[in-house]
Write an enzyme that holds these catalytic residues in place. Structure first.
Site, PDB file in Angstrom:
ATOM      1  N   TYR A  66       0.798  -1.129   0.030  1.00 17.55           N
ATOM      2  CA  TYR A  66       0.049  -0.134  -0.056  1.00 17.55           C
ATOM      3  C   TYR A  66       0.874   1.164   0.017  1.00 17.55           C
ATOM      4  O   TYR A  66       1.054   1.734   1.130  1.00 17.55           O
ATOM      5  CB  TYR A  66      -1.116   0.021   1.092  1.00 17.55           C
ATOM      6  CG  TYR A  66      -2.177  -0.981   1.164  1.00 17.55           C
ATOM      7  CD1 TYR A  66      -2.221  -1.824   0.220  1.00 17.55           C
ATOM      8  CD2 TYR A  66      -2.734  -1.164   2.393  1.00 17.55           C
ATOM      9  CE1 TYR A  66      -3.371  -2.664   0.328  1.00 17.55           C
ATOM     10  CE2 TYR A  66      -3.847  -1.958   2.397  1.00 17.55           C
ATOM     11  CZ  TYR A  66      -4.253  -2.719   1.192  1.00 17.55           C
ATOM     12  OH  TYR A  66      -5.309  -3.558   1.485  1.00 17.55           O
ATOM     13  N   GLY A  67       1.340   1.473  -1.170  1.00 16.46           N
ATOM     14  CA  GLY A  67       2.106   2.700  -1.287  1.00 16.46           C
ATOM     15  C   GLY A  67       3.478   2.226  -2.224  1.00 16.46           C
ATOM     16  O   GLY A  67       3.425   1.222  -2.837  1.00 16.46           O
TER      17      GLY A  67
END
Length: 330
Positions: free
Chosen positions: A52-53
């Protein structure tokens, strides 16, 4: 109250996915405040991801910063982390080597600020038997480095096989008014058989059920949802018909469409043969967290009326684009 690993969790959890695509200091401080608001509102089950990123800044970096600022909250949060998936689009690697790389990296980034209560391989592949993946994660459980094992986007058959290898503490799958698959394909039944709670991600169907997106043009040009079939052209126009019905029902109930959608998922818990089910909506703003975390009780009659509408409605478009669907079991 639902439980994970013997710990009580709030009836509604919190997904961190949307927070870590932003990098500047101001946004980090805002994100930490959003997380604090979620915990204060009773959302103590947090779901993050190694991917997530970016490799340089993702959920785990943000979590490190949060628990550095609020170390007293570490024991209050039950943290579930998804890993074993390439940042660069290379797909999942749930092999023992892939699990080791991912878990070790996650532990390194968290730097002891917070224990990983649950770890899950974000997706499976056809090359690695689920037994190998579960055993590799279980080695870390036995070593005391993580608390337990979760599954993600797996079939009923995979759940049965996994449960023979080690204790499965949770299963994360998509469930919303637009995505009822697990209620009909044996996944919910398999979880119930093995007493595995379901972590229901995307209970708002990626924002569709908030009622805020009237046309795909309301999304920024770079918004990844443009690639999802349900947000495209005629599909979206068709799906908006259900959104409008949900809006009408919410007005009658005296709540927002998002609250109705989230709490409908929550109402499914331990009913009709289902296991414990709790939703994990995501939010990037304090006011949205406060909205999403509100418990709205539905009567059995209200819930049944909603389900009757859903069974008659034909959703337009699949959950994921074809490139993502390759790694979905069903």
């Amino acid at each position: 109250m639902p439980q994970i690993l013997g710990k009580e969790i709030g009836p509604i959890g919190y997904g961190l996915m949307g927070l870590t695509w932003r990098l500047n200091a101001k946004d980090v401080e805002e994100s930490i405040q959003v997380m604090k608001t979620a915990l204060d509102a009773g959302c103590n089950f947090w779901n993050g991801g190694e991917f997530y990123g970016t490799p340089e800044y993702n959920s785990l970096h943000l979590l490190n910063q949060y628990f550095t600022k609020y170390p007293e909250d570490a024991d209050k949060v039950i943290l579930s982390i998804k890993g074993a998936l390439s940042h660069a689009g290379g797909g999942p690697d749930p092999s023992p080597e892939g699990i080791k790389r991912s878990v070790e990296n996650c532990l390194k980034v968290l730097d002891g600020k917070k224990k990983i209560d649950l770890f899950e391989s974000a997706r499976m592949d056809k090359k690695t038997p689920i037994e190998d993946t579960v055993k590799a994660i279980d080695d870390y459980v036995k070593a005391g480095k993580i608390g337990g094992i979760s599954l993600s986007e797996v079939s009923a058959a995979t759940i049965h096989r996994a449960a023979k290898v080690a204790k499965i503490a949770a299963c994360e799958v998509e469930l919303s008014m637009f995505s009822l698959d697990i209620l009909n394909n044996g996944v919910a039944a398999a979880c119930a058989e093995h007493n595995i709670p379901i972590v229901a991600y995307s209970p708002l169907s990626r924002g569709l059920l908030t009622g805020d997106i009237k046309t795909p043009a309301d999304l920024a040009e770079t918004d990844m949802r443009h690639h999802f079939p349900r947000f495209q052209g005629e599909n979206y126009a068709k799906n908006l018909e259900l959104v409008q019905k949900v809006e009408e029902l919410a007005r009658e109930k005296g709540c927002t469409p998002a609250q109705l959608a989230i709490n409908w998922v929550r109402h499914l818990s331990k009913r009709d043969g289902n296991p414990e089910i709790f939703p994990i909506p995501g939010a990037t703003k304090v006011d949205r967290v406060l909205e999403n975390s509100k418990v709205v009780e539905l009567s059995n009659g209200e819930a049944a009326a909603i389900y009757s509408i859903l069974k008659k409605f034909e959703v337009a478009g699949t959950r994921y684009p074809a490139t993502h669907s390759t790694f979905l079991e069903g």
